[in-house]
Motif scaffolding. Structure first.
Motif, PDB file in Angstrom:
ATOM      1  N   ASP A 253       0.817  -1.215   0.000  1.00  0.00           N
ATOM      2  CA  ASP A 253       0.000   0.000   0.000  1.00  0.00           C
ATOM      3  C   ASP A 253       0.853   1.268   0.000  1.00  0.00           C
ATOM      4  O   ASP A 253       0.368   2.345   0.327  1.00  0.00           O
ATOM      5  N   LYS A 254       2.130   1.138  -0.341  1.00  0.00           N
ATOM      6  CA  LYS A 254       3.069   2.262  -0.306  1.00  0.00           C
ATOM      7  C   LYS A 254       3.705   2.412  -1.688  1.00  0.00           C
ATOM      8  O   LYS A 254       4.834   1.974  -1.921  1.00  0.00           O
ATOM      9  N   PRO A 255       2.986   3.019  -2.622  1.00  0.00           N
ATOM     10  CA  PRO A 255       3.470   3.046  -4.013  1.00  0.00           C
ATOM     11  C   PRO A 255       4.838   3.696  -4.182  1.00  0.00           C
ATOM     12  O   PRO A 255       5.617   3.265  -5.044  1.00  0.00           O
ATOM     13  N   ALA A 256       5.158   4.705  -3.384  1.00  0.00           N
ATOM     14  CA  ALA A 256       6.473   5.343  -3.519  1.00  0.00           C
ATOM     15  C   ALA A 256       7.593   4.374  -3.170  1.00  0.00           C
ATOM     16  O   ALA A 256       8.632   4.334  -3.839  1.00  0.00           O
ATOM     17  N   LEU A 257       7.370   3.585  -2.138  1.00  0.00           N
ATOM     18  CA  LEU A 257       8.386   2.626  -1.692  1.00  0.00           C
ATOM     19  C   LEU A 257       8.412   1.373  -2.565  1.00  0.00           C
ATOM     20  O   LEU A 257       9.438   0.692  -2.658  1.00  0.00           O
ATOM     21  N   MET A 258       7.316   1.095  -3.216  1.00  0.00           N
ATOM     22  CA  MET A 258       7.197  -0.134  -4.010  1.00  0.00           C
ATOM     23  C   MET A 258       7.699   0.026  -5.446  1.00  0.00           C
ATOM     24  O   MET A 258       7.715  -0.945  -6.199  1.00  0.00           O
ATOM     25  N   ARG A 259       8.101   1.225  -5.851  1.00  0.00           N
ATOM     26  CA  ARG A 259       8.558   1.434  -7.223  1.00  0.00           C
ATOM     27  C   ARG A 259       9.722   0.497  -7.558  1.00  0.00           C
ATOM     28  O   ARG A 259      10.628   0.315  -6.742  1.00  0.00           O
ATOM     29  N   PRO A 260       9.738  -0.083  -8.732  1.00  0.00           N
ATOM     30  CA  PRO A 260      10.903  -0.878  -9.135  1.00  0.00           C
ATOM     31  C   PRO A 260      12.113   0.027  -9.348  1.00  0.00           C
ATOM     32  O   PRO A 260      12.013   1.085  -9.973  1.00  0.00           O
ATOM     33  N   ILE A 261      13.254  -0.347  -8.781  1.00  0.00           N
ATOM     34  CA  ILE A 261      14.482   0.435  -8.870  1.00  0.00           C
ATOM     35  C   ILE A 261      15.535  -0.395  -9.592  1.00  0.00           C
ATOM     36  O   ILE A 261      15.858  -1.513  -9.156  1.00  0.00           O
ATOM     37  N   GLU A 262      16.056   0.134 -10.671  1.00  0.00           N
ATOM     38  CA  GLU A 262      17.053  -0.593 -11.453  1.00  0.00           C
ATOM     39  C   GLU A 262      18.265  -0.941 -10.590  1.00  0.00           C
ATOM     40  O   GLU A 262      18.810  -0.098  -9.888  1.00  0.00           O
ATOM     41  N   GLY A 263      18.637  -2.207 -10.636  1.00  0.00           N
ATOM     42  CA  GLY A 263      19.794  -2.673  -9.886  1.00  0.00           C
ATOM     43  C   GLY A 263      19.496  -3.113  -8.476  1.00  0.00           C
ATOM     44  O   GLY A 263      20.397  -3.593  -7.777  1.00  0.00           O
ATOM     45  N   LEU A 264      18.251  -2.946  -8.025  1.00  0.00           N
ATOM     46  CA  LEU A 264      17.887  -3.353  -6.667  1.00  0.00           C
ATOM     47  C   LEU A 264      16.787  -4.401  -6.709  1.00  0.00           C
ATOM     48  O   LEU A 264      15.856  -4.305  -7.523  1.00  0.00           O
ATOM     49  N   PRO A 265      16.834  -5.382  -5.808  1.00  0.00           N
ATOM     50  CA  PRO A 265      15.735  -6.358  -5.735  1.00  0.00           C
ATOM     51  C   PRO A 265      14.518  -5.717  -5.109  1.00  0.00           C
ATOM     52  O   PRO A 265      14.633  -4.721  -4.379  1.00  0.00           O
ATOM     53  N   PRO A 266      13.331  -6.240  -5.384  1.00  0.00           N
ATOM     54  CA  PRO A 266      12.141  -5.702  -4.717  1.00  0.00           C
ATOM     55  C   PRO A 266      12.215  -5.962  -3.214  1.00  0.00           C
ATOM     56  O   PRO A 266      12.927  -6.852  -2.746  1.00  0.00           O
ATOM     57  N   LEU A 267      11.473  -5.151  -2.465  1.00  0.00           N
ATOM     58  CA  LEU A 267      11.447  -5.337  -1.017  1.00  0.00           C
ATOM     59  C   LEU A 267      10.915  -6.720  -0.661  1.00  0.00           C
ATOM     60  O   LEU A 267       9.918  -7.180  -1.220  1.00  0.00           O
ATOM     61  N   GLY A 268      11.583  -7.365   0.275  1.00  0.00           N
ATOM     62  CA  GLY A 268      11.175  -8.684   0.730  1.00  0.00           C
ATOM     63  C   GLY A 268      11.950  -9.071   1.972  1.00  0.00           C
ATOM     64  O   GLY A 268      12.963  -8.442   2.305  1.00  0.00           O
ATOM     65  N   PRO A 269      11.501 -10.090   2.689  1.00  0.00           N
ATOM     66  CA  PRO A 269      12.168 -10.492   3.934  1.00  0.00           C
ATOM     67  C   PRO A 269      13.642 -10.820   3.771  1.00  0.00           C
ATOM     68  O   PRO A 269      14.425 -10.655   4.712  1.00  0.00           O
ATOM     69  N   GLU A 270      14.033 -11.257   2.566  1.00  0.00           N
ATOM     70  CA  GLU A 270      15.427 -11.681   2.376  1.00  0.00           C
ATOM     71  C   GLU A 270      16.403 -10.512   2.352  1.00  0.00           C
ATOM     72  O   GLU A 270      17.619 -10.722   2.467  1.00  0.00           O
ATOM     73  N   ILE A 271      15.923  -9.264   2.201  1.00  0.00           N
ATOM     74  CA  ILE A 271      16.855  -8.129   2.161  1.00  0.00           C
ATOM     75  C   ILE A 271      16.751  -7.234   3.398  1.00  0.00           C
ATOM     76  O   ILE A 271      17.425  -6.214   3.484  1.00  0.00           O
ATOM     77  N   MET A 272      15.910  -7.601   4.350  1.00  0.00           N
ATOM     78  CA  MET A 272      15.735  -6.743   5.516  1.00  0.00           C
ATOM     79  C   MET A 272      16.870  -6.970   6.520  1.00  0.00           C
ATOM     80  O   MET A 272      17.706  -7.867   6.371  1.00  0.00           O
ATOM     81  N   THR A 273      16.920  -6.142   7.556  1.00  0.00           N
ATOM     82  CA  THR A 273      17.971  -6.185   8.564  1.00  0.00           C
ATOM     83  C   THR A 273      18.097  -7.568   9.174  1.00  0.00           C
ATOM     84  O   THR A 273      17.106  -8.177   9.599  1.00  0.00           O
ATOM     85  N   THR A 274      19.324  -8.066   9.243  1.00  0.00           N
ATOM     86  CA  THR A 274      19.571  -9.414   9.758  1.00  0.00           C
ATOM     87  C   THR A 274      19.725  -9.407  11.265  1.00  0.00           C
ATOM     88  O   THR A 274      20.021  -8.379  11.884  1.00  0.00           O
ATOM     89  N   GLU A 275      19.571 -10.586  11.864  1.00  0.00           N
ATOM     90  CA  GLU A 275      19.827 -10.721  13.296  1.00  0.00           C
ATOM     91  C   GLU A 275      21.280 -10.387  13.612  1.00  0.00           C
ATOM     92  O   GLU A 275      21.582  -9.819  14.665  1.00  0.00           O
ATOM     93  N   THR A 276      22.188 -10.732  12.716  1.00  0.00           N
ATOM     94  CA  THR A 276      23.605 -10.430  12.941  1.00  0.00           C
ATOM     95  C   THR A 276      23.821  -8.934  13.081  1.00  0.00           C
ATOM     96  O   THR A 276      24.537  -8.472  13.985  1.00  0.00           O
ATOM     97  N   THR A 277      23.201  -8.147  12.204  1.00  0.00           N
ATOM     98  CA  THR A 277      23.329  -6.692  12.293  1.00  0.00           C
ATOM     99  C   THR A 277      22.772  -6.161  13.600  1.00  0.00           C
ATOM    100  O   THR A 277      23.388  -5.319  14.265  1.00  0.00           O
ATOM    101  N   ILE A 278      21.607  -6.660  13.995  1.00  0.00           N
ATOM    102  CA  ILE A 278      20.995  -6.210  15.250  1.00  0.00           C
ATOM    103  C   ILE A 278      21.903  -6.541  16.437  1.00  0.00           C
ATOM    104  O   ILE A 278      22.095  -5.717  17.337  1.00  0.00           O
ATOM    105  N   ARG A 279      22.478  -7.744  16.432  1.00  0.00           N
ATOM    106  CA  ARG A 279      23.375  -8.131  17.517  1.00  0.00           C
ATOM    107  C   ARG A 279      24.633  -7.266  17.554  1.00  0.00           C
ATOM    108  O   ARG A 279      25.081  -6.826  18.625  1.00  0.00           O
ATOM    109  N   GLU A 280      25.208  -7.017  16.372  1.00  0.00           N
ATOM    110  CA  GLU A 280      26.447  -6.230  16.313  1.00  0.00           C
ATOM    111  C   GLU A 280      26.207  -4.791  16.765  1.00  0.00           C
ATOM    112  O   GLU A 280      27.061  -4.184  17.413  1.00  0.00           O
ATOM    113  N   ARG A 281      25.053  -4.243  16.406  1.00  0.00           N
ATOM    114  CA  ARG A 281      24.710  -2.900  16.881  1.00  0.00           C
ATOM    115  C   ARG A 281      24.588  -2.886  18.407  1.00  0.00           C
ATOM    116  O   ARG A 281      25.047  -1.953  19.074  1.00  0.00           O
TER     117      ARG A 281
END
Length: 485
Positions: A253-281
């Motif tokens: 429901d967020k058309p601005a964020l959902m736009r296809p961007i050349e060179g980037l994968p679409p938004l999905g769980p596989e590209i979101m912040t990892t547990e490793t990043t959260i732990r390191e922070r």
């Protein structure tokens, strides 16, 4: 009749005595200066919920928690611009980016030398002032006006063996950056002085080990990620963060964020912040918490802890997979704009105070000026928090402006500059360069912003009211209303 020479000598002696007495009286007045010391600890990219007392499931932050326990916790604190440089300028000036001129992360070196900051004002009023850490309004690390002591990283700075401008002398200091900055801060606190002091400690953490280019982009340097002190590495290696219900949810429901961007994968769980990043922070935060404890201990040893206002805050939030996002801090969703804001000063703050009033990054400057006995300039757009601290207010703000000026650093949000308004219940986001992609949320019914209601039947009047409110706030803060909104 007294000889002329003897008369002259007596007169000269009286003048010397009078001069010494005046100097002694001046010193005595300064030693009895009742104005509070002030310490501001600013963390980079720290979320509002990223410490134990805020409900984090595993972080051990006894010193941050102490400020919350012994002071006031502003539970609804927000950055007016969720981006490093503009947010830092807003804290220092009490002005929105469209007023102070620091609108993005570009190399606005000269502009940042011209800022009228609250430390500069306090310095003119007799405060001894220090800036230590990450200035990050341009890559220039030279001394800014209003600071007696200057210890600054260049641009983003380095986590290991940082390159510093120390009162005009540039040098590399071996060690871990948080520990080095804390040590310099403690040295400043421990100085003998007759005037009150202001210490502005701006940490590199929790930012990854990146070097900033003049165009606002950054490139990873040695290590590249979130680098903790050696003593804390692996501390949370098996911990799991309790993610928010909007984490891993692909936007529909967020058309601005959902736009296809050349060179980037679409938004999905596989590209979101990892547990490793959260732990390191979390591990990186440990040295910041320890350093805060060192500051409190130094104040306590000098007998000045309860005479010192201690502020702990962050420039903006960070994404832990909400809406499948990772690094794009610039967006107006709650995870990007909410910040921790804690303040301890037992002279006027009752321990354990919590408030749900909406307070902003631009409120810090007028608040600290007033607490130091200095009348804030009427041009400041923030509001002093003293009425909330003293619990003697009858009304407070019920809405505020959020703004972001688009840049080309984060590909996913190119052309997503916006002006937005958040009220106690609703949020409206108007994208300046994108047509028919605005967003409207009911934060009471939908606190995780999962349902954009802008096109729902029956919401036309609400949308009209929020558009009007946005334009009213723009005009009130000296910006131009948006025509044909």
């Amino acid at each position: 009749m007294m000889p002329l020479r003897k008369s002259f000598l007596i007169l000269f002696a009286l003048m010397i005595f009078s001069s010494c007495q005046q100097r002694d009286n001046g010193k005595s007045e300064q030693k009895n200066d009742a104005r509070p010391n002030i310490i501001v600890v600013l963390v980079d990219d720290m979320r509002w919920d990223e410490y134990a007392a805020a409900g984090h499931p595993y972080l051990q932050t006894p010193n941050i928690d102490r400020i919350s326990r012994e002071g006031i916790n502003f539970k609804q604190a927000f950055a007016t611009t969720p981006l490093c440089s503009p947010s830092r300028a807003s804290f220092l000036t009490g002005l929105y980016p469209h007023s102070n001129g620091i609108t993005d992360n570009l190399a606005r070196n000269e502009q940042s030398h011209q800022l009228e900051t609250f430390p500069k004002r306090l310095n003119a009023e007799g405060y001894e002032t220090a800036f230590i850490g990450k200035w990050h309004m341009g890559n220039d690390n030279s001394r800014r006006p209003g600071f007696d002591e200057w210890v600054a990283l260049k641009g983003q700075g380095e986590a290991i063996n940082p390159f510093l401008n120390i009162n005009g002398a540039e040098q590399t200091i071996e060690g871990y950056v948080t520990d080095i900055l804390t040590a310099r801060a403690v040295q400043f606190i421990n100085r003998e002085r007759s005037a009150p002091f202001l210490l502005y400690l701006s940490h590199k953490g929790l930012h990854p080990n990146h070097m900033q280019r003049d165009d606002g982009s950054s490139v990873a340097i040695e290590g590249g990620g979130f680098i903790a002190a050696d003593r804390h590495k692996g501390m949370y290696s098996t911990a799991v963060f309790n993610r928010r219900p909007n984490s891993g949810i692909v936007p529909t429901d967020k058309p601005a964020l959902m736009r296809p961007i050349e060179g980037l994968p679409p938004l999905g769980p596989e590209i979101m912040t990892t547990e490793t990043t959260i732990r390191e922070r979390g591990e990186m935060l440990m040295a910041i918490d320890e350093g805060l404890g060192d500051l409190l201990a130094a104040l306590e040893k000098k007998g000045e802890l309860n005479k010192t206002i201690v502020v702990f805050t962050s420039d903006h939030g960070y994404w832990y997979g909400e809406h499948c996002l990772d690094k794009e801090r610039r967006l107006a969703y709650e995870e990007g704009i909410r910040i921790p804001l804690l303040m301890r000063y037992p002279e006027v703050i009752r321990p354990g105070t919590k408030t749900d009033e909406m307070v902003l990054s631009i409120d810090l400057a007028p608040t600290l000026l007033e607490m130091a006995g200095v009348t804030p300039d009427k041009s400041l757009q923030g509001m002093s928090l003293m009425p909330i601290i003293k619990n003697n207010f009858t009304a407070w703000r019920n809405a505020f402006l959020i703004e972001y000026y688009t840049d080309t650093v984060m590909k996913r949000i190119v052309n997503m500059g916006y002006k937005a308004v958040r009220s106690e219940r609703y949020k409206y986001i108007h994208y300046l360069d994108l047509k028919d992609m605005d967003e409207l949320y009911d934060l009471q019914e939908d606190p995780y912003e999962l349902k954009n209601i802008i096109n729902e039947p029956g919401k036309e009047a609400l949308l009209s009211d929020m558009k009007q409110l946005l334009n009213e706030l723009l005009v009130k803060t000296g910006d131009a209303a948006i025509p044909n909104l």
